[in-house]
Design a protein around this motif. Structure first.
Motif, short mmCIF file in Angstrom:
data_model
loop_
_atom_site.label_atom_id
_atom_site.label_comp_id
_atom_site.label_asym_id
_atom_site.label_seq_id
_atom_site.Cartn_x
_atom_site.Cartn_y
_atom_site.Cartn_z
N ASP A 10 0.85 -1.19 0.00
CA ASP A 10 0.00 0.00 0.00
C ASP A 10 0.89 1.24 0.00
O ASP A 10 1.74 1.39 0.88
CB ASP A 10 -0.89 -0.03 1.25
N GLU A 14 -6.25 4.38 7.50
CA GLU A 14 -6.72 4.05 6.15
C GLU A 14 -6.09 2.75 5.66
O GLU A 14 -6.76 1.92 5.05
CB GLU A 14 -6.41 5.19 5.18
N ARG A 37 -9.69 7.62 -1.59
CA ARG A 37 -8.45 7.82 -0.81
C ARG A 37 -7.73 9.12 -1.18
O ARG A 37 -6.83 9.55 -0.47
CB ARG A 37 -7.50 6.64 -1.04
N LEU A 60 -4.33 7.15 -6.91
CA LEU A 60 -5.23 6.53 -5.94
C LEU A 60 -6.67 6.53 -6.39
O LEU A 60 -7.08 7.39 -7.18
CB LEU A 60 -5.14 7.28 -4.60
#
Length: 146
Positions: free
Chosen positions: A32, A79, A127, A123
């Motif tokens: 990520d 997140e 996000r 993204l």
């Protein structure tokens, strides 16, 4: 169902769907990108805190940055955890060595702002807001510290 029918049906499916139907993985997943941004936020907060410890005259300029970057790290970690709840909690950043000053903090925050802006471009929409606000905050602090 005959074997021929199953094979004919698989030929009609797109390759990615057929791969999933056969139990094959789609390939290695990338980490990520928010993890690196959270790590940078922790490092920036630690660097700014070290600069304040070195020169108390910088406290009024850098303490709000320490708090903002600490909040950024927490929001980015939340997140990341939302999409990957099994990820372990990250460790705090080690205290920087040396005697960092205003210029080192400014350069680090500027780099973090650029990195967040670059990440935001790739993204998904849900996000982008978080990462764009981190980029804007970093860029603003870098300008204030000039």
């Amino acid at each position: 169902m005959s074997r021929r029918r199953v094979l004919a049906g698989l030929l009609l499916l797109p390759p990615a769907v057929a791969g999933c139907a056969l139990g094959r993985a789609a390939g290695p997943t990338e980490p990520d990108p928010l993890i690196a941004l959270a790590d940078a936020a922790r490092a920036d907060a630690a660097l700014a805190a070290a600069a304040v410890a070195t020169d108390q005259g910088l406290a009024s300029a850098l303490q709000p940055l320490v708090e903002a970057r600490t909040q950024h790290a927490a929001a980015l970690d939340a997140e990341v955890a939302r999409l990957n709840p099994s990820r372990p909690t990250p460790a705090p950043s080690p205290r920087p060595s040396g005697r960092p000053g205003r210029a080192e903090v400014q350069q680090a925050v500027l780099a973090s702002g650029r990195a967040a802006g670059d990440v935001a471009l790739g993204l998904p929409p849900e996000r982008v807001g978080l990462v764009a606000s981190v980029a804007a905050c970093c860029s603003t602090y870098a300008e204030v510290l000039t």
